[in-house]
Write a protein that holds these residues in place. Structure first.
Motif, mmCIF file in Angstrom:
data_model
loop_
_atom_site.group_PDB
_atom_site.id
_atom_site.type_symbol
_atom_site.label_atom_id
_atom_site.label_comp_id
_atom_site.label_asym_id
_atom_site.label_seq_id
_atom_site.Cartn_x
_atom_site.Cartn_y
_atom_site.Cartn_z
ATOM 1 N N ASP A 9 30.545 -18.996 15.562
ATOM 2 C CA ASP A 9 30.993 -20.131 16.376
ATOM 3 C C ASP A 9 30.557 -21.413 15.688
ATOM 4 O OD1 ASP A 9 31.436 -22.059 18.494
ATOM 5 O OD2 ASP A 9 31.413 -20.369 19.898
ATOM 6 N N ASP A 10 31.481 -22.358 15.541
ATOM 7 C CA ASP A 10 31.144 -23.604 14.848
ATOM 8 C C ASP A 10 30.531 -24.651 15.778
ATOM 9 O OD1 ASP A 10 33.507 -24.051 16.233
ATOM 10 O OD2 ASP A 10 34.311 -25.441 14.739
ATOM 11 N N GLU A 11 30.377 -24.311 17.058
ATOM 12 C CA GLU A 11 29.728 -25.220 18.000
ATOM 13 C C GLU A 11 28.282 -24.765 18.212
ATOM 14 O OE1 GLU A 11 31.924 -25.735 21.657
ATOM 15 O OE2 GLU A 11 33.780 -25.159 20.653
ATOM 16 N N PRO A 12 27.301 -25.519 17.724
ATOM 17 C CA PRO A 12 25.890 -25.108 17.829
ATOM 18 C C PRO A 12 25.442 -24.820 19.260
ATOM 19 C CG PRO A 12 26.108 -26.937 16.297
ATOM 20 C CD PRO A 12 27.454 -26.772 16.955
ATOM 21 N N ALA A 15 26.894 -21.482 20.363
ATOM 22 C CA ALA A 15 26.210 -20.393 19.661
ATOM 23 C C ALA A 15 24.813 -20.172 20.232
ATOM 24 C CB ALA A 15 26.130 -20.709 18.169
ATOM 25 N N LYS A 16 24.124 -21.273 20.557
ATOM 26 C CA LYS A 16 22.767 -21.160 21.111
ATOM 27 C C LYS A 16 22.797 -20.493 22.488
ATOM 28 C CE LYS A 16 18.303 -21.982 21.210
ATOM 29 N NZ LYS A 16 17.964 -21.464 22.535
ATOM 30 N N LEU A 17 23.808 -20.796 23.298
ATOM 31 C CA LEU A 17 23.926 -20.169 24.614
ATOM 32 C C LEU A 17 24.104 -18.661 24.470
ATOM 33 C CD1 LEU A 17 24.196 -20.487 27.709
ATOM 34 C CD2 LEU A 17 26.671 -20.664 27.358
ATOM 35 N N LEU A 18 24.980 -18.243 23.558
ATOM 36 C CA LEU A 18 25.187 -16.814 23.325
ATOM 37 C C LEU A 18 23.914 -16.154 22.796
ATOM 38 C CD1 LEU A 18 28.765 -16.791 21.746
ATOM 39 C CD2 LEU A 18 28.097 -15.835 23.964
ATOM 40 N N GLU A 19 23.213 -16.858 21.933
ATOM 41 C CA GLU A 19 21.955 -16.329 21.401
ATOM 42 C C GLU A 19 20.950 -16.093 22.531
ATOM 43 O OE1 GLU A 19 18.493 -17.525 18.115
ATOM 44 O OE2 GLU A 19 20.342 -18.709 18.280
ATOM 45 N N ASP A 20 20.863 -17.049 23.454
ATOM 46 C CA ASP A 20 19.957 -16.899 24.603
ATOM 47 C C ASP A 20 20.368 -15.714 25.471
ATOM 48 O OD1 ASP A 20 18.556 -19.104 23.753
ATOM 49 O OD2 ASP A 20 19.525 -20.499 25.148
ATOM 50 N N PHE A 34 26.640 -17.434 12.573
ATOM 51 C CA PHE A 34 27.411 -18.064 11.503
ATOM 52 C C PHE A 34 28.336 -19.122 12.092
ATOM 53 C CE2 PHE A 34 26.615 -13.584 10.492
ATOM 54 C CZ PHE A 34 25.794 -13.740 9.384
ATOM 55 N N PHE A 35 28.511 -20.204 11.337
ATOM 56 C CA PHE A 35 29.294 -21.333 11.837
ATOM 57 C C PHE A 35 30.679 -21.434 11.193
ATOM 58 C CE2 PHE A 35 24.802 -22.447 12.432
ATOM 59 C CZ PHE A 35 24.800 -22.627 13.806
ATOM 60 N N PHE A 53 30.703 -11.646 18.468
ATOM 61 C CA PHE A 53 31.133 -12.676 19.415
ATOM 62 C C PHE A 53 31.823 -13.747 18.580
ATOM 63 C CE2 PHE A 53 27.532 -10.559 21.378
ATOM 64 C CZ PHE A 53 28.006 -10.316 22.658
ATOM 65 N N LEU A 54 33.131 -13.839 18.714
ATOM 66 C CA LEU A 54 33.943 -14.562 17.739
ATOM 67 C C LEU A 54 34.736 -15.704 18.371
ATOM 68 C CD1 LEU A 54 35.006 -14.683 14.818
ATOM 69 C CD2 LEU A 54 36.654 -12.899 15.431
ATOM 70 N N ASP A 55 34.424 -16.920 17.940
ATOM 71 C CA ASP A 55 35.218 -18.083 18.339
ATOM 72 C C ASP A 55 36.543 -18.040 17.582
ATOM 73 O OD1 ASP A 55 35.951 -20.473 19.493
ATOM 74 O OD2 ASP A 55 34.739 -21.715 18.155
ATOM 75 N N ILE A 56 37.565 -18.693 18.101
ATOM 76 C CA ILE A 56 38.875 -18.659 17.447
ATOM 77 C C ILE A 56 39.087 -19.876 16.557
ATOM 78 C CG2 ILE A 56 41.376 -18.776 17.862
ATOM 79 C CD1 ILE A 56 40.968 -16.902 20.221
#
Length: 237
Positions: A9-12, A15-20, A34-35, A53-56
């Motif tokens: 995900d290119d949005e930090p 990505a941090k929310l998913l990591e949590d 990865f961004f 978990f993949l952003d488009i």
């Protein structure tokens, strides 16, 4: 065994929310964030990743393009703010499609669904094997080494530097930390409290504050309540 996953995900902040979220789920192991798509692909080539978990909308190689390249063994959960990609994402064999902002309960139901897909029987009717999982383990208790079958282990109670193993045959004590023990347990074991891990096969009933295993009552910690509730809901009919 934990399911290995990565975030692309290119949005930090996203990505941090998913990591949590991932860090709150005992059976998930985060292997990378990865961004951009190219960097993710480069790092996944030699890795056995269970879930991505993949952003488009990614710079360079976008999520849909990356989904067409990665191993079919990797389950794809698309995470995006745009609903118009839903149909195309399922054409890429996506396991799920999460719309941002993603609430934890939606995330949890998604990964439990994917976990069941990974664990389900293959077309020959044989269960997918877990090389790390055995039917039993040996543990040192005092001057003896005792063999314990996972099916007989009802729950584990932690107390600082040692743990109590409550089995159908009785109780054993050994000097081991809960975290170390939790990492060696198969998937039917769920942490319900900082000091307790239970075998869901031995749960007789559950209420809002405790799990019942025969006559024993195990408290449910606030941190683990939502995870346990989702697992039980997913197994309900």
């Amino acid at each position: 065994m934990k399911l290995k996953c990565v975030i692309v995900d290119d949005e930090p902040n996203a990505a941090k929310l998913l990591e949590d979220y991932i860090n709150r789920v005992p059976f998930l192991e985060l292997c990378g964030v990865f961004f951009d798509g190219e960097k993710a692909l480069e790092n996944m080539v030699y890795s056995n990743i269970d879930i991505i978990f993949l952003d488009i909308n990614l710079p360079g190689l976008n999520g849909l393009e990356l989904a067409s390249i990665i191993s079919t063994k990797t389950k794809i959960i698309f995470t995006t703010a745009y609903s118009q990609y839903a149909v195309e994402s399922y054409e890429k064999n996506a396991a799920d499609y999460l719309l941002k902002p993603i609430p934890f309960n939606r995330f949890l139901s998604s990964i439990i669904k994917v976990k069941d897909l990974i664990e389900q029987k293959d077309t020959s009717g044989k269960e997918i094997e877990d090389a790390d999982q055995q039917e039993y383990f040996f543990i040192k208790t005092g001057y003896e080494t005792v063999k314990i079958y996972f099916r007989d282990l009802k729950y584990i109670e932690g107390s600082r530097e040692y743990i109590f193993l409550h089995t159908t045959q009785g109780k054993q004590m050994c000097y081991k930390r809960m975290k170390e023990m939790a990492e060696r347990l198969p998937e039917q074991f769920v942490r319900v409290h900082h000091s307790f891990i239970v075998n869901i096969n031995h749960i007789s009933k559950v209420d809002s504050v405790q799990v019942f295993i025969q006559e024993d009552r195990i408290p449910i910690g606030t941190t683990y309540k939502e995870i346990l509730g989702s697992i039980i809901k997913n197994r309900s009919i």
